[in-house]
Design a protein around this motif. Structure first.
Motif, PDB file in Angstrom:
ATOM      1  N   GLU A 149       0.827  -1.214   0.000  1.00 20.21           N
ATOM      2  CA  GLU A 149       0.000   0.000   0.000  1.00 20.21           C
ATOM      3  C   GLU A 149       0.856   1.258   0.000  1.00 20.21           C
ATOM      4  OE1 GLU A 149      -3.431   2.127   2.821  1.00 20.21           O
ATOM      5  OE2 GLU A 149      -2.791   0.054   3.196  1.00 20.21           O
ATOM      6  N   LEU A 150       1.989   1.225   0.707  1.00 17.11           N
ATOM      7  CA  LEU A 150       2.868   2.386   0.799  1.00 17.11           C
ATOM      8  C   LEU A 150       3.856   2.480  -0.362  1.00 17.11           C
ATOM      9  CD1 LEU A 150       3.689   2.305   4.629  1.00 17.11           C
ATOM     10  CD2 LEU A 150       2.081   3.824   3.436  1.00 17.11           C
ATOM     11  N   GLY A 151       3.828   1.496  -1.254  1.00 20.60           N
ATOM     12  CA  GLY A 151       4.738   1.516  -2.385  1.00 20.60           C
ATOM     13  C   GLY A 151       6.142   1.028  -2.064  1.00 20.60           C
ATOM     14  N   ARG A 152       6.322   0.408  -0.914  1.00 18.48           N
ATOM     15  CA  ARG A 152       7.633  -0.124  -0.546  1.00 18.48           C
ATOM     16  C   ARG A 152       7.868  -1.502  -1.180  1.00 18.48           C
ATOM     17  NH1 ARG A 152      11.872   1.876   0.840  1.00 18.48           N
ATOM     18  NH2 ARG A 152      12.384   1.016   2.888  1.00 18.48           N
ATOM     19  N   PHE A 153       6.791  -2.287  -1.327  1.00 14.21           N
ATOM     20  CA  PHE A 153       6.884  -3.604  -1.941  1.00 14.21           C
ATOM     21  C   PHE A 153       6.097  -3.605  -3.244  1.00 14.21           C
ATOM     22  CE2 PHE A 153       7.063  -5.280   2.656  1.00 14.21           C
ATOM     23  CZ  PHE A 153       8.449  -5.155   2.690  1.00 14.21           C
ATOM     24  N   ALA A 154       6.515  -4.464  -4.163  1.00 16.97           N
ATOM     25  CA  ALA A 154       5.819  -4.592  -5.441  1.00 16.97           C
ATOM     26  C   ALA A 154       5.619  -6.070  -5.752  1.00 16.97           C
ATOM     27  CB  ALA A 154       6.625  -3.924  -6.556  1.00 16.97           C
ATOM     28  N   PHE A 155       4.372  -6.517  -5.669  1.00 17.50           N
ATOM     29  CA  PHE A 155       4.035  -7.895  -6.021  1.00 17.50           C
ATOM     30  C   PHE A 155       2.560  -7.915  -6.413  1.00 17.50           C
ATOM     31  CE2 PHE A 155       3.874  -7.327  -1.398  1.00 17.50           C
ATOM     32  CZ  PHE A 155       2.561  -7.639  -1.118  1.00 17.50           C
ATOM     33  N   ALA A 156       2.153  -9.006  -7.073  1.00 16.20           N
ATOM     34  CA  ALA A 156       0.797  -9.062  -7.622  1.00 16.20           C
ATOM     35  C   ALA A 156      -0.204  -9.728  -6.687  1.00 16.20           C
ATOM     36  CB  ALA A 156       0.827  -9.795  -8.973  1.00 16.20           C
ATOM     37  N   ASP A 157       0.211 -10.765  -5.975  1.00 17.56           N
ATOM     38  CA  ASP A 157      -0.729 -11.580  -5.206  1.00 17.56           C
ATOM     39  C   ASP A 157      -0.236 -11.688  -3.767  1.00 17.56           C
ATOM     40  OD1 ASP A 157      -1.871 -14.031  -3.992  1.00 17.56           O
ATOM     41  OD2 ASP A 157      -2.802 -14.318  -5.973  1.00 17.56           O
ATOM     42  N   LEU A 158      -0.995 -11.121  -2.832  1.00 20.07           N
ATOM     43  CA  LEU A 158      -0.558 -11.098  -1.434  1.00 20.07           C
ATOM     44  C   LEU A 158      -0.474 -12.502  -0.846  1.00 20.07           C
ATOM     45  CD1 LEU A 158       0.143  -9.641   1.210  1.00 20.07           C
ATOM     46  CD2 LEU A 158      -2.322  -9.411   1.641  1.00 20.07           C
ATOM     47  N   ASP A 159      -1.499 -13.323  -1.032  1.00 26.51           N
ATOM     48  CA  ASP A 159      -1.495 -14.654  -0.431  1.00 26.51           C
ATOM     49  C   ASP A 159      -0.345 -15.500  -0.970  1.00 26.51           C
ATOM     50  OD1 ASP A 159      -3.687 -14.142   1.167  1.00 26.51           O
ATOM     51  OD2 ASP A 159      -5.132 -14.926  -0.279  1.00 26.51           O
ATOM     52  N   LEU A 160      -0.158 -15.452  -2.289  1.00 29.42           N
ATOM     53  CA  LEU A 160       0.919 -16.230  -2.892  1.00 29.42           C
ATOM     54  C   LEU A 160       2.279 -15.752  -2.399  1.00 29.42           C
ATOM     55  CD1 LEU A 160       1.866 -18.376  -4.904  1.00 29.42           C
ATOM     56  CD2 LEU A 160       1.760 -16.627  -6.704  1.00 29.42           C
ATOM     57  N   THR A 161       2.455 -14.445  -2.344  1.00 36.05           N
ATOM     58  CA  THR A 161       3.730 -13.891  -1.896  1.00 36.05           C
ATOM     59  C   THR A 161       3.984 -14.229  -0.433  1.00 36.05           C
ATOM     60  OG1 THR A 161       3.524 -12.080  -3.490  1.00 36.05           O
ATOM     61  CG2 THR A 161       5.084 -11.768  -1.675  1.00 36.05           C
ATOM     62  N   THR A 162       2.942 -14.142   0.396  1.00 36.26           N
ATOM     63  CA  THR A 162       3.088 -14.491   1.811  1.00 36.26           C
ATOM     64  C   THR A 162       3.535 -15.941   1.964  1.00 36.26           C
ATOM     65  OG1 THR A 162       1.393 -12.887   2.467  1.00 36.26           O
ATOM     66  CG2 THR A 162       1.901 -14.636   4.025  1.00 36.26           C
ATOM     67  N   SER A 163       2.914 -16.848   1.220  1.00 39.18           N
ATOM     68  CA  SER A 163       3.282 -18.260   1.302  1.00 39.18           C
ATOM     69  C   SER A 163       4.712 -18.490   0.844  1.00 39.18           C
ATOM     70  CB  SER A 163       2.327 -19.110   0.461  1.00 39.18           C
ATOM     71  OG  SER A 163       1.031 -19.108   1.018  1.00 39.18           O
ATOM     72  N   MET A 164       5.103 -17.852  -0.239  1.00 40.68           N
ATOM     73  CA  MET A 164       6.441 -18.059  -0.782  1.00 40.68           C
ATOM     74  C   MET A 164       7.513 -17.496   0.144  1.00 40.68           C
ATOM     75  SD  MET A 164       5.746 -17.343  -4.844  1.00 40.68           S
ATOM     76  CE  MET A 164       7.434 -17.700  -5.325  1.00 40.68           C
ATOM     77  N   VAL A 165       7.270 -16.315   0.691  1.00 40.44           N
ATOM     78  CA  VAL A 165       8.276 -15.699   1.553  1.00 40.44           C
ATOM     79  C   VAL A 165       8.360 -16.429   2.892  1.00 40.44           C
ATOM     80  CG1 VAL A 165       8.940 -13.585   2.761  1.00 40.44           C
ATOM     81  CG2 VAL A 165       8.084 -13.462   0.423  1.00 40.44           C
TER      82      VAL A 165
END
Length: 238
Positions: A149-165
């Motif tokens: 939201e603040l423009g610090r991170f750039a990714f398309a899918d929050l759930d997928l990114t959360t799982s991967m990270v």
């Protein structure tokens, strides 16, 4: 934000029992179980073995737990709560979600790398790590969403990114525990994760190698009474 997650794990467990004889005896049983788990697995634990090690009579166990499975589940929750307390003390009032992410990732990995007993509880003895994983994933999802939201991170899918990270952090922690990776790999790994989340290499390196006085890992054996008492949510009563 940190205390939102902290309260999730400590709502009734600590507030109901804090300071009482019942709380101390409960911790005695958990301490005994942890001591035994340093040399055997959860599947090998017996009730008599735990009560003898704790210095209480056999029947006392059933005042707290229905069976070994219930005690092991409580120990898993205690592990998650202990991690949450450590993280809450590391990131007070940090406005930058990228900085929070970097500090929490580095401290989490350092905990496993510097305290072999914690790594054993998480990976080697059959302890359910659900509470710890839930706490990590929830905190991570909140920070990733705010960072996007603040423009610090750039990714398309929050759930997928959360799982991967979260999976990457868990894998790094396991390799540190197994000594496949060295503690000196924590900062480069954190930097690479920040780059993957969209930070440019210079910014990622600055956060990933920030000079921070990290505190010690939670002291073993873990105890509920070693955690600060939590307030009950509105509408809850003892």
């Amino acid at each position: 934000m940190p205390f939102l997650i902290l309260r999730q794990f400590m709502t009734l467990s600590t507030a109901r029992l804090h300071g009482s004889k019942r709380a101390r005896t409960r911790d005695q049983l958990l301490v005994a179980a942890q001591s035994l788990l340093m040399t055997q697995t959860a599947a090998a634990l017996g009730i008599r073995q735990i009560t003898d090690h704790a210095g209480v009579v056999h029947a006392t166990f059933y005042n707290y737990y229905q069976d070994i499975t219930a005690l092991i589940a409580d120990l898993g929750e205690l592990l998650g709560a202990s991690h949450a307390v450590t993280m809450a003390g590391l990131t007070p009032d940090l406005a930058d979600p990228a900085l929070r992410f970097a500090r929490i990732t580095r401290q989490t990995l350092r905990m496993v790398a510097t305290e072999p007993g914690l790594g054993r509880l998480i990976y080697d003895v059959g302890l359910p790590a659900g509470s710890l994983i839930t706490e990590l994933r929830l905190r991570l999802a909140l920070d990733l969403a705010e960072g996007q939201e603040l423009g610090r991170f750039a990714f398309a899918d929050l759930d997928l990114t959360t799982s991967m990270v979260s999976g990457a952090i868990s894998g790094l922690a396991l390799d540190l525990h197994r000594e496949t990776l060295a503690i000196s790999d924590i900062e480069p790994a954190t930097t690479r994760l920040l780059e993957w989340l969209g930070l440019d290499p210079a910014a990622a390196a600055a956060l990933g190698h920030e000079a921070v006085a990290f505190g010690p890992a939670p002291a073993l054996p873990l105890r509920w009474l070693a955690l600060p008492p939590a307030r009950l949510p509105e509408g809850k009563s003892l």
